[in-house]
Design an enzyme around this catalytic site. Structure first.
Site, PDB file in Angstrom:
ATOM      1  N   GLY A  37       0.845  -1.187   0.000  1.00  0.00           N
ATOM      2  CA  GLY A  37       0.000   0.000   0.000  1.00  0.00           C
ATOM      3  C   GLY A  37       0.875   1.228   0.000  1.00  0.00           C
ATOM      4  O   GLY A  37       2.094   1.153   0.186  1.00  0.00           O
ATOM      5  N   TYR A  38       0.236   2.364  -0.197  1.00  0.00           N
ATOM      6  CA  TYR A  38       0.953   3.627  -0.318  1.00  0.00           C
ATOM      7  C   TYR A  38       0.497   4.600   0.759  1.00  0.00           C
ATOM      8  O   TYR A  38      -0.686   4.927   0.845  1.00  0.00           O
ATOM      9  CB  TYR A  38       0.753   4.212  -1.714  1.00  0.00           C
ATOM     10  CG  TYR A  38       1.405   3.342  -2.756  1.00  0.00           C
ATOM     11  CD1 TYR A  38       2.722   3.562  -3.120  1.00  0.00           C
ATOM     12  CD2 TYR A  38       0.741   2.266  -3.313  1.00  0.00           C
ATOM     13  CE1 TYR A  38       3.353   2.736  -4.038  1.00  0.00           C
ATOM     14  CE2 TYR A  38       1.356   1.437  -4.228  1.00  0.00           C
ATOM     15  CZ  TYR A  38       2.660   1.680  -4.585  1.00  0.00           C
ATOM     16  OH  TYR A  38       3.285   0.857  -5.490  1.00  0.00           O
ATOM     17  N   ILE A  39       1.452   5.038   1.565  1.00  0.00           N
ATOM     18  CA  ILE A  39       1.169   6.041   2.590  1.00  0.00           C
ATOM     19  C   ILE A  39       1.005   7.405   1.935  1.00  0.00           C
ATOM     20  O   ILE A  39       0.175   8.197   2.340  1.00  0.00           O
ATOM     21  CB  ILE A  39       2.283   6.060   3.657  1.00  0.00           C
ATOM     22  CG1 ILE A  39       2.182   4.789   4.504  1.00  0.00           C
ATOM     23  CG2 ILE A  39       2.171   7.293   4.535  1.00  0.00           C
ATOM     24  CD1 ILE A  39       3.215   4.670   5.580  1.00  0.00           C
TER      25      ILE A  39
END
Length: 164
Positions: A37-39
């Site tokens: 996932g991408y912060i």
């Protein structure tokens, strides 16, 4: 003679391709399930969290070059529990895939088979030491998609393959 700098060592050079068949599976030397996932995904940089098997990673990537071949990449292994907690902070859209390692000539292709909203997408990447480095092309390698932003993992979280 060019002396490698620290920044040179953090420069990722890779080419991406679609995959024509599942023949790569028989040639693979291993595979692992990956959730990522991408912060943060803003122009110029992304911060990614990845869980691969029982290990966690945090990665910071810079902007791709105009041709999509290279970009800054810094990655650090972190404890699995920390990665699991950081995944809870990620933007909507988690990438779920199995990565196969497939040796070919002097290189190893990483072939990703996607699931969920990206089901049906299969891509191969090969990392190079220079943009013009020669590499052997396996028979299952299809159209090159290097530099096409639709195929960036961060874009697949926002505009998944099933919506194309």
């Amino acid at each position: 003679m060019h002396r490698l700098t620290y920044i040179d060592m953090l420069l990722e050079i890779e080419r991406k391709f679609l995959v024509l068949s599942d023949a790569f599976i028989a040639e693979s030397t291993g595979s692992s399930r990956i959730a990522q996932g991408y912060i943060g995904t803003v122009p110029g940089r992304t911060v990614r969290i990845r869980i691969r098997g029982d290990k966690g990673y945090i990665t910071i990537k810079g902007n791709s070059s105009d041709d999509g071949l290279s970009r800054f990449e810094w990655e650090k292994e972190i404890p699995l529990q920390e990665a699991e907690e950081l995944m809870k902070l990620c933007e909507k859209g988690i990438i779920d895939k199995t990565r196969y390692l497939v040796p070919c000539g002097n290189h190893t292709f990483e072939v990703d088979v996607f699931y969920g909203d990206n089901e049906g997408l299969v891509m191969a990447e090969v990392e190079l030491d220079s943009p013009d480095e020669h590499f052997d092309r396996p028979s299952w390698l299809g159209e090159e998609v290097t530099g096409d932003p639709r195929f960036y993992n961060k874009m697949l979280t926002k505009h998944p393959f099933k919506e194309w």
